[in-house]
Design a protein around this motif. Structure first.
Motif, PDB file in Angstrom:
ATOM      1  N   UNK A   3      -3.312  -6.766   6.368  1.00 39.07           N
ATOM      2  CA  UNK A   3      -1.998  -7.275   5.975  1.00 39.07           C
ATOM      3  C   UNK A   3      -1.879  -7.039   4.476  1.00 39.07           C
ATOM      4  N   UNK A   4      -1.104  -6.027   4.130  1.00 41.96           N
ATOM      5  CA  UNK A   4      -1.012  -5.602   2.728  1.00 41.96           C
ATOM      6  C   UNK A   4       0.333  -6.003   2.139  1.00 41.96           C
ATOM      7  N   UNK A   5       0.306  -6.996   1.256  1.00 39.46           N
ATOM      8  CA  UNK A   5       1.521  -7.390   0.530  1.00 39.46           C
ATOM      9  C   UNK A   5       1.736  -6.430  -0.637  1.00 39.46           C
ATOM     10  N   UNK A   6       2.796  -6.639  -1.384  1.00 37.97           N
ATOM     11  CA  UNK A   6       3.196  -5.706  -2.439  1.00 37.97           C
ATOM     12  C   UNK A   6       2.124  -5.561  -3.512  1.00 37.97           C
TER      13      UNK A   6
ATOM     14  N   UNK B 265       8.674 -10.781  -1.495  1.00 39.96           N
ATOM     15  CA  UNK B 265       7.783 -11.920  -1.249  1.00 39.96           C
ATOM     16  C   UNK B 265       7.849 -12.281   0.242  1.00 39.96           C
ATOM     17  N   UNK B 266       6.692 -12.443   0.855  1.00 43.56           N
ATOM     18  CA  UNK B 266       6.648 -12.771   2.275  1.00 43.56           C
ATOM     19  C   UNK B 266       6.829 -11.578   3.178  1.00 43.56           C
ATOM     20  N   UNK B 267       6.709 -10.378   2.609  1.00 47.19           N
ATOM     21  CA  UNK B 267       6.768  -9.146   3.389  1.00 47.19           C
ATOM     22  C   UNK B 267       5.450  -8.393   3.193  1.00 47.19           C
TER      23      UNK B 267
ATOM     24  N   UNK C 286       6.155  -2.294   8.258  1.00 47.69           N
ATOM     25  CA  UNK C 286       6.541  -3.212   7.185  1.00 47.69           C
ATOM     26  C   UNK C 286       7.096  -4.448   7.887  1.00 47.69           C
ATOM     27  N   UNK C 287       6.572  -5.619   7.538  1.00 52.58           N
ATOM     28  CA  UNK C 287       6.821  -6.811   8.358  1.00 52.58           C
ATOM     29  C   UNK C 287       7.400  -7.958   7.542  1.00 52.58           C
ATOM     30  N   UNK C 288       8.432  -8.575   8.099  1.00 53.43           N
ATOM     31  CA  UNK C 288       8.917  -9.848   7.571  1.00 53.43           C
ATOM     32  C   UNK C 288       8.039 -10.930   8.188  1.00 53.43           C
ATOM     33  N   UNK C 289       7.189 -11.570   7.358  1.00 49.68           N
ATOM     34  CA  UNK C 289       6.228 -12.545   7.865  1.00 49.68           C
ATOM     35  C   UNK C 289       6.914 -13.878   8.177  1.00 49.68           C
TER      36      UNK C 289
END
Length: 512
Positions: free
Chosen positions: A343-346, A382-384, A401-404
């Protein structure tokens, strides 16, 4: 079909699962959430380990929180390493917010605010269930690796453990181990030399210095009794939810040696005590290690090798390890290659070095016709996050690419009053927070030394008494001789003139 419809089919078919799973959010295309294109993590592959990465403030902790909550709901216990101190809110329900409702409407998942069963653990003097382990439980090999000892020094540690086994000396805490090291080169030197060979004082001195380094980071609090039973990490509450065990580590951020010591001992204990799971449909326990770079940055080569070995082997026990850090490069490649879920955030590209790191990070993900991975990594909100998981057959799911989804529990810490109430109801606090200092190597060796010193003093006193007796006897003999020699009658009778006169008279008598 539109591009969006094709993408929806691509995601949903790639995330199809027959078994139980955790829905963590919905896929995004060109910056827009595709409602109902849910990203699912099969429980069957949750023991394949994982990584949650991203720059500060991008939502790593919230993703960790979401995974922990959903695992608990499925009856799977969790252990969290809370370095920053912001995870205790799992024990309280989310207060809710219009933005959370909006987010979940886009994702296509209902939102429910709820608390979770939480146990607060600690390695230090902070409030919580005290975690301890004895020196004996570490064993000579693991202890030597933690202390980063040479081959010769490791051999001495092995001899020390053997001596303690042979002589029934419990090694419980660090003072026990220091005492036996001193004994081996001082009072017990002859005993050790005869049974195990000569032990160098230079080597024992180097080992003692390594132990002092551990003590300075709080190791004296960690080593001792009562030893923590890893089975207590597997508790389930009355509603069938797994306990979320939160390890409070806010006061040891600057003590990486203690942190890595604890982590390695815990993983080794879990590996040695948990039964083999085989190809199970669900994990037995999931560990989340926040600020994972603290383990790897300060670890010796021997320690890294041990961690890498355990990461490779422990999944057969039904245990999944999830590392949380800012950049995937914080994790060694040998470990990174073992991680199934990412799970890789920005990531932020402020410097040339940052841009190079982003390109390297992008290469860790499957190619996708829908994303330019390098570009997406810097444009996520944020939160993606970019998500790549394993399906039930161990194959990578489509990159998305996911909206958590938002956490169901509070995204903040407990108040002091809430924390006190939680700890007062804890069964584990009552079990482990008693100070125990039973007789061990330290006390037994001191007693042995005292007995030896008493016997030595007794023998010395006996010899002194005999010497005094002999001196007095010699003095009396000398005095008698002296007094006899001073008697005038004896003087006359023993004089040469008197003796010659007596012999002369006897000679005349005999001639007649």
């Amino acid at each position: 079909m539109s591009k969006k419809d094709i993408f929806f089919k691509h995601i949903t078919e790639g995330n199809t699962t027959k078994g139980d799973y955790i829905p963590i959010g919905a896929a995004m295309l060109e910056g827009e959430t595709v409602t109902g294109a849910h990203i699912k993590i099969p429980l069957k592959t949750m023991n394949r380990h994982g990584l949650i990465a991203g720059a500060t403030g991008t939502g790593k902790t919230k993703s960790l929180q979401v995974l922990a909550e959903n695992l608990s709901n499925k009856g799977i216990p969790v252990l969290l390493m809370d370095i920053k101190g912001d995870l205790s809110g799992l024990a309280q329900p989310s207060p809710g917010h219009p933005k959370i409702d909006e987010r979940h409407e886009k994702i296509g998942l209902p939102f429910e605010a709820k608390p979770f069963p939480v146990e607060i653990l600690t390695l230090s003097e902070q409030d919580g269930v005290r975690l301890r382990a004895t020196v004996s439980e570490f064993g000579p090999v693991l202890l030597s690796r933690i202390l980063d000892l040479t081959e010769t020094q490791s051999g001495i540690v092995a001899v020390i453990f053997q001596y303690c086994d042979d002589n029934k000396l419990p090694l419980l805490d660090l003072k026990d181990f220091k005492k036996i090291l001193q004994y081996a080169t001082q009072e017990g030197k002859a005993e050790f030399t005869e049974a195990y060979g000569r032990i160098s004082t230079a080597s024992t001195g180097a080992i003692l210095r390594k132990i002092v380094e551990i003590e300075q980071q709080g190791g004296d609090l960690f080593f001792g009794e009562t030893s923590f039973d890893t089975q207590d990490l597997l508790r389930i509450d009355d509603d069938g939810r797994g306990y979320i065990n939160i390890m409070r580590l806010t006061d040891i951020q600057d003590k990486p040696k203690l942190f890595s010591t604890f982590m390695l001992s815990l993983l080794a204990e879990i590996y040695s005590t948990f039964p083999e799971q085989g190809d199970s449909d669900r994990p037995e326990l999931i560990l989340f290690i926040d600020e994972a770079h603290l383990i790897f940055n300060e670890a010796s080569k021997a320690l890294l090798n041990q961690i890498e070995s355990i990461v490779k082997l422990i999944r057969s026990k039904g245990v999944g390890l999830y590392f949380v850090t800012q950049n995937p490069t914080d994790v060694p490649e040998a470990v990174l290659g073992q991680l199934g879920l990412k799970i890789q955030h920005a990531l932020r590209a402020f410097t040339a070095k940052d841009r190079k790191a982003i390109k390297l990070t992008a290469q860790n993900y499957p190619d996708s016709e829908y994303y330019d991975t390098t570009e997406v990594l810097t444009s996520l909100g944020i939160g993606e996050a970019l998500v790549s998981a394993l399906d039930e057959k161990g194959r990578p799911t489509p990159l998305a690419a996911t909206m958590m989804r938002a956490p169901m529990s509070r995204m903040d810490v407990l108040t002091d009053t809430e924390l006190s109430a939680l700890l007062s109801n804890s069964k584990l606090v009552k079990k482990y927070n008693k100070d125990v200092d039973r007789e061990s190597a330290y006390e037994m060796l001191n007693e042995k030394i005292e007995q030896a010193q008493a016997e030595e003093a007794k023998e010395k006193a006996r010899k002194e008494k005999e010497a005094l007796k002999k001196a007095e006897s010699k003095k009396r003999t000398s005095t008698r001789r002296k007094s006899t020699a001073m008697n005038p009658i004896v003087k006359v009778l023993t004089s040469a003139t008197f003796i010659r006169s007596v012999f002369g008279i006897l000679t005349k008598i005999l001639k007649k």
